[in-house]
Scaffold this active site. Structure first.
Site, PDB file in Angstrom:
ATOM      1  N   GLY A  93      -7.807 -13.074   3.940  1.00 53.41           N
ATOM      2  CA  GLY A  93      -8.285 -14.435   3.741  1.00 53.41           C
ATOM      3  C   GLY A  93      -7.827 -15.381   4.831  1.00 53.41           C
ATOM      4  O   GLY A  93      -7.527 -16.548   4.565  1.00 53.41           O
ATOM      5  N   ALA A  94      -7.804 -14.907   6.081  1.00 58.35           N
ATOM      6  CA  ALA A  94      -7.196 -15.681   7.168  1.00 58.35           C
ATOM      7  C   ALA A  94      -8.179 -16.565   7.917  1.00 58.35           C
ATOM      8  O   ALA A  94      -7.833 -17.101   8.964  1.00 58.35           O
ATOM      9  CB  ALA A  94      -6.518 -14.733   8.149  1.00 58.35           C
ATOM     10  N   ASN A  95      -9.384 -16.738   7.386  1.00 51.00           N
ATOM     11  CA  ASN A  95     -10.341 -17.598   8.081  1.00 51.00           C
ATOM     12  C   ASN A  95     -10.178 -19.066   7.718  1.00 51.00           C
ATOM     13  O   ASN A  95     -10.792 -19.936   8.337  1.00 51.00           O
ATOM     14  CB  ASN A  95     -11.774 -17.150   7.784  1.00 51.00           C
ATOM     15  CG  ASN A  95     -12.122 -17.212   6.315  1.00 51.00           C
ATOM     16  OD1 ASN A  95     -11.731 -16.307   5.573  1.00 51.00           O
ATOM     17  ND2 ASN A  95     -12.828 -18.246   5.876  1.00 51.00           N
ATOM     18  N   GLY A 139      -7.448 -22.197   5.413  1.00 53.91           N
ATOM     19  CA  GLY A 139      -6.310 -22.543   4.578  1.00 53.91           C
ATOM     20  C   GLY A 139      -4.981 -21.973   5.029  1.00 53.91           C
ATOM     21  O   GLY A 139      -4.673 -21.876   6.224  1.00 53.91           O
ATOM     22  N   ILE A 140      -4.169 -21.592   4.042  1.00 57.42           N
ATOM     23  CA  ILE A 140      -2.827 -21.082   4.287  1.00 57.42           C
ATOM     24  C   ILE A 140      -2.862 -19.844   5.177  1.00 57.42           C
ATOM     25  O   ILE A 140      -2.055 -19.685   6.099  1.00 57.42           O
ATOM     26  CB  ILE A 140      -2.140 -20.739   2.949  1.00 57.42           C
ATOM     27  CG1 ILE A 140      -2.019 -21.979   2.055  1.00 57.42           C
ATOM     28  CG2 ILE A 140      -0.778 -20.112   3.189  1.00 57.42           C
ATOM     29  CD1 ILE A 140      -1.230 -23.093   2.654  1.00 57.42           C
ATOM     30  N   GLY A 141      -3.785 -18.944   4.901  1.00 59.52           N
ATOM     31  CA  GLY A 141      -3.875 -17.720   5.678  1.00 59.52           C
ATOM     32  C   GLY A 141      -4.173 -17.979   7.136  1.00 59.52           C
ATOM     33  O   GLY A 141      -3.589 -17.350   8.023  1.00 59.52           O
ATOM     34  N   SER A 186       1.663 -18.421  -6.920  1.00 53.96           N
ATOM     35  CA  SER A 186       1.465 -19.846  -7.169  1.00 53.96           C
ATOM     36  C   SER A 186       2.431 -20.301  -8.251  1.00 53.96           C
ATOM     37  O   SER A 186       2.838 -19.515  -9.113  1.00 53.96           O
ATOM     38  CB  SER A 186       0.026 -20.111  -7.633  1.00 53.96           C
ATOM     39  OG  SER A 186      -0.115 -21.408  -8.186  1.00 53.96           O
ATOM     40  N   TYR A 241      -6.664 -17.796 -13.881  1.00 54.46           N
ATOM     41  CA  TYR A 241      -5.978 -17.940 -12.596  1.00 54.46           C
ATOM     42  C   TYR A 241      -4.479 -17.714 -12.765  1.00 54.46           C
ATOM     43  O   TYR A 241      -3.856 -16.984 -11.980  1.00 54.46           O
ATOM     44  CB  TYR A 241      -6.237 -19.332 -12.028  1.00 54.46           C
ATOM     45  CG  TYR A 241      -5.496 -19.619 -10.744  1.00 54.46           C
ATOM     46  CD1 TYR A 241      -5.848 -19.001  -9.555  1.00 54.46           C
ATOM     47  CD2 TYR A 241      -4.436 -20.535 -10.725  1.00 54.46           C
ATOM     48  CE1 TYR A 241      -5.171 -19.267  -8.378  1.00 54.46           C
ATOM     49  CE2 TYR A 241      -3.752 -20.810  -9.552  1.00 54.46           C
ATOM     50  CZ  TYR A 241      -4.124 -20.174  -8.381  1.00 54.46           C
ATOM     51  OH  TYR A 241      -3.437 -20.446  -7.216  1.00 54.46           O
TER      52      TYR A 241
END
Length: 302
Positions: free
Chosen positions: A21-23, A25-27, A138, A164
């Site tokens: 998920g590095a595209n 936000g945090i990633g 989280s 979640y």
């Protein structure tokens, strides 16, 4: 104690880091910081076009590979195609309170993506991992409950926030049991976890459709309280490179989910070893993926 910042990341030349998920936000922020310190960073993303767009903003050796955590066939294909050693695997990708959805394998979307996808990915890649596995959880895990009678919300009316929270509790239970198994196998690999606190990411971007009653609340909270995405990535980076113990859980050290990262506490449920082992067994059954290392260490059982 010296405050941890991105500038305190050690030189990473010669090391390979995979970030899911590095595209965005945090990633994306974590990947960018690690690439800037010399790491070869692989952006494992569902949409390669978005991955290449993100990679184009980064300095250093950055590659993009497709990975859809909501499809176990994609997870297996990614793992089968990855033959080089991995120094750090960062299980970052995640969904937060979407409408009810199902993965390609029929799992509830949040549990299937946030937990089961990363569970399968980690175990498939583990023979090539030689440093750390960092899983992003989280603070919402504190409200989580693992409902083994209905993990995938097939019998109950779907409630996005409890679903979640369940997936984020599962992330911490996974880290705890992974740490125990690595220790039992005599492996030098560390399993750690992190949470970003309140950060200005696009994780709730699906609420910004002009119709959601939560839109204005989300905007006010993020504009007024959240720290930057770069600061939100610091606990992940801390868990990835700092001198922390196996099983350690990093998060912002200040009030309201802000501040420099440090080791933080977790809920009683997240510290329940029997619960972690039970979830691991069920996760193996659901994914068809098992822990690949034999028990050879001093903690091995007869």
């Amino acid at each position: 104690m010296t405050t941890f910042t991105a500038e305190r990341i050690p030189a990473m030349t010669g090391r390979t880091v995979v970030v899911t998920g590095a595209n965005s936000g945090i990633g994306r922020a974590a990947a960018q910081a690690l690439a800037a310190r010399g790491a070869r960073v692989v952006l494992a993303v569902r949409d390669p076009a978005k991955g290449h767009a993100a990679a184009g903003t980064m300095t250093g050796d950055v590659a993009v590979r497709r990975l859809d955590l909501a499809d176990l066939a994609s997870v297996r294909a990614f793992a089968d195609g990855f033959t080089e050693p991995i120094d750090v695997l960062i299980n970052n990708a995640g969904l937060m309170i979407p409408p009810l959805g199902r993965t390609a394998d029929g799992f509830e979307l949040q549990f299937g993506t946030n937990h089961l996808g990363h569970f399968a990915l980690t175990n498939l890649l583990l023979p090539r991992v030689r440093g750390r596995v960092v899983t992003v959880s989280s603070g919402a895990h504190r409200a989580g409950r693992i409902d083994f009678d209905d993990l995938n919300w097939e019998r109950r009316p779907y409630r996005a926030l409890p679903a979640y929270a369940q997936s984020k509790l599962a992330n911490l239970l996974f880290t705890a049991e992974l740490h125990r198994r690595l220790t039992e196998a005599g492996s030098p690999v560390l399993a750690t976890a992190a949470h970003p606190g309140l950060a200005a990411t696009n994780l709730l971007g699906h609420l910004d459709d002009g119709r959601s009653p939560l839109r204005r609340l989300r905007t006010a909270v993020i504009n007024g309280l959240a720290q930057s995405v770069e600061d939100g990535a610091l606990p992940t980076l801390y868990a990835a490179v700092a001198d922390v113990p196996g099983g350690g859980y990093a998060g912002p050290g200040g009030l309201l989910g802000r501040g420099a990262p440090k080791l933080v506490g977790r809920s009683r449920a997240a510290r329940d070893g029997a619960l972690a082992r039970r979830l691991w067994t069920v996760s193996e059954e659901l994914t068809g993926v098992t822990f690949p290392l034999p028990a050879t260490g001093p903690a091995a059982r007869p």
